[in-house]
Design an enzyme around this catalytic site. Structure first.
Site, short mmCIF file in Angstrom:
data_model
loop_
_atom_site.label_atom_id
_atom_site.label_comp_id
_atom_site.label_asym_id
_atom_site.label_seq_id
_atom_site.Cartn_x
_atom_site.Cartn_y
_atom_site.Cartn_z
N HIS A 1 58.58 -1.77 48.31
CA HIS A 1 58.76 -0.67 49.26
C HIS A 1 58.63 0.70 48.57
CE1 HIS A 1 60.58 -3.80 51.87
NE2 HIS A 1 61.12 -4.20 50.73
N GLU B 1 40.56 8.47 44.94
CA GLU B 1 40.64 8.70 46.39
C GLU B 1 39.38 8.22 47.11
OE1 GLU B 1 42.76 12.79 47.16
OE2 GLU B 1 41.76 12.83 45.23
N SER C 1 39.74 21.98 41.09
CA SER C 1 39.83 22.66 42.37
C SER C 1 39.02 23.94 42.29
CB SER C 1 41.29 22.99 42.67
OG SER C 1 41.37 24.05 43.61
N LYS D 1 44.45 22.68 38.68
CA LYS D 1 44.40 21.35 39.29
C LYS D 1 43.52 20.37 38.53
CE LYS D 1 45.92 19.91 42.60
NZ LYS D 1 45.56 20.05 44.01
#
Ligand code: ARG
Length: 482
Positions: free
Chosen positions: A180, A314, A301, A307
């Site tokens: 979980h 992804e 970024s 970043k």
């Protein structure tokens, strides 16, 4: 863009649609039609923009067909040689750009035949004896997919090896295991990584299973019913590396279950890759800080100079939908089709091509990423130090002493609640405090708790104990060497 065609027949005297293209899909239509096909209809039905990817396999299939036609006495040796040379030349010309696909080519099969006939004259028209595009495309697609599958299986083995080697470096790195996404019990990082080895080796097995059923030759099934010519189907199968010919011409020309099987295996593989990608996203966040992605596999970024983004992970996660979509698309194409071939089947290719590209691309990029992943062992180990993760061990110890596990669970639950309320580490409670929580709780139950020791109590097959992992690693390496 129309191509010179040696077999160009005279334009019919009848009026043609003003939109009719010069080379508009005529070869397949022959003399049956009074009008050329409408340009919009041609564009709507044509598959050549994508099925040209099958060029090499289409020519391979044709080369085998030529040999079998010659054996059946339908081609003189000289004709067979000219056709074979011509086919190879057409492939080379198309591949080099010397010859071009014409907008009027309905599909790759017609493009090859057009160029072949332009080269050889009427002899080119003999190639399609005893053959239909229906058995042709079924053959091409099996050949193409078999090559992709073999390449993928090799790539999967390399990724699997990368996981196993990273695991071998982290037998003694302990991190929290989660359920979980809540810290649950300590596990060794090797154990975590070997979970992916298990998934990938099952994936490999699924692809190889599918390959066995895929590897049959439809050639000779013709349009749907077989052919009147005495083709040696065993020979064409052998020439193409198939295990033998398909058994039923209606089935062979119209089923695509080999595509579905491949896509089902691909969807599972991509789901596994996506789960790992999700862990990379989590682990590379400041909140986890369990890992750092290599700069080579990170993006920046355009506005935030600090970043470092896990776009690769992804996109692996994000492209999973395309593979699932491909599976659903083909299943849906198949579900309503009466026997045998229906043009709906042309819709098998784009989803399949896309899915193949996604899975192979994902596997390859992960294979280069995994060995370069920087593991933050200190953060993992600090997180695994949380004594809460060892509370199952205390309950287990009580159960070993004869307390029913449910009671042991309740006793340790009380211990957790008390230490949380007091903001105390349970390992710092004294004997009296422990006894007050539950009469069976003793100092030795809590004193020695530490993550590595905790993992080592799980010596069962498949457990996270060091000795179990050393055995699992040896098995994984043996698996990979096969
Ligand atoms: N482009 C077609 C396909 O991909 C080839 C077979 C066409 N057959 C036919 N009877 N129209 O399925």
């Amino acid at each position: 863009m129309s191509q010179p065609r040696a077999n160009a027949r005279k334009k019919p005297a009848r009026a043609t649609s003003s939109k009719a293209p010069k080379t508009g899909g005529r070869e397949a239509r022959g003399q049956r039609f009074a009008e050329d096909v409408d340009a919009e209809v041609l564009a709507f039905t044509s598959s050549v923009s994508f099925d040209q990817r099958l060029l090499h396999h289409d020519v391979r299939g044709s080369l085998a067909h030529v040999q079998v036609l010659a054996k059946a006495g339908m081609l003189k040796p000289r004709e067979a040689k000219a056709l074979s040379d011509g086919l190879r030349a057409v492939e080379a010309d198309l591949a080099s750009g010397k010859a071009k696909i014409a907008p009027g080519d309905e599909d790759i099969h017609m493009a090859v035949e057009r160029l072949l006939t332009a080269r050889l004259g009427p002899l080119g028209g003999k190639l399609h004896t005893a053959r239909s595009r229906n058995d042709q495309i079924a053959t091409d697609l099996r050949l193409w997919l078999r090559d992709e599958l073999d390449a993928l299986v090799g790539e999967l083995r390399a990724l699997d090896a990368a996981f196993v080697e990273l695991a071998a470096r982290h037998v003694d790195t302990v991190l929290p295991g989660y359920t979980h996404l809540q810290r649950a019990q300590p596990v060794r990082l090797a154990h975590h990584l070997l979970a992916y080895h298990e998934m990938l080796s099952r994936d490999r097995g699924r692809f190889l299973d599918a390959r066995g059923r895929l590897n049959r030759s439809p050639l000779g099934s013709a349009a749907l019913a077989g052919t009147t010519f005495p083709l040696d189907r065993e020979l064409s199968a052998k020439l193409l590396g198939f295990d033998g010919p398909t058994a039923n011409s209606l089935d062979a020309t119209s089923d695509r279950d080999f595509v579905v099987e491949f896509l089902a295996a691909a969807a599972l593989l991509q789901a596994h890759l996506s789960r790992f990608a999700e862990e990379l996203v989590l682990w590379s966040s400041a909140e986890f800080a369990f890992a750092e992605l290599p700069d080579s596999h990170s993006t920046g970024s355009s506005i935030m100079p600090q970043k470092k983004n896990p776009d690769v992970a992804e996109l692996i996660r994000g492209r999973t939908g395309r593979v699932n979509g491909a599976l659903v698309a083909i299943l849906t194409v198949l579900k309503g089709l009466p026997l045998a071939y229906n043009r709906d089947l042309q819709e098998d290719k784009q989803p399949l091509f896309e899915a193949v590209d996604v899975v192979r691309g994902s596997v390859r990029v992960l294979t280069s990423l995994v060995p370069r992943l920087v593991i933050r062992t200190e953060t993992m180990e600090r997180a695994a130090e949380d004594p809460a993760l060892m509370m199952t061990d205390v309950a287990d110890a009580l159960a070993r002493e004869g307390l029913p596990f449910r009671e042991a669970h309740a006793a340790v639950g009380a211990l957790v609640r008390t230490t949380l309320a007091l903001a105390r580490d349970p390992r710092t409670l004294d004997a009296k405090e422990l006894k007050a929580i539950h009469p069976r709780l003793r100092l030795d139950h809590v004193k020695g708790l530490e993550p590595g020791g905790s993992t080592d109590q799980r010596r069962v097959i498949g457990g996270t104990a060091r000795e179990a992992i050393v055995r699992a690693l040896a098995r994984a390496r043996k698996d990979l060497a096969r």
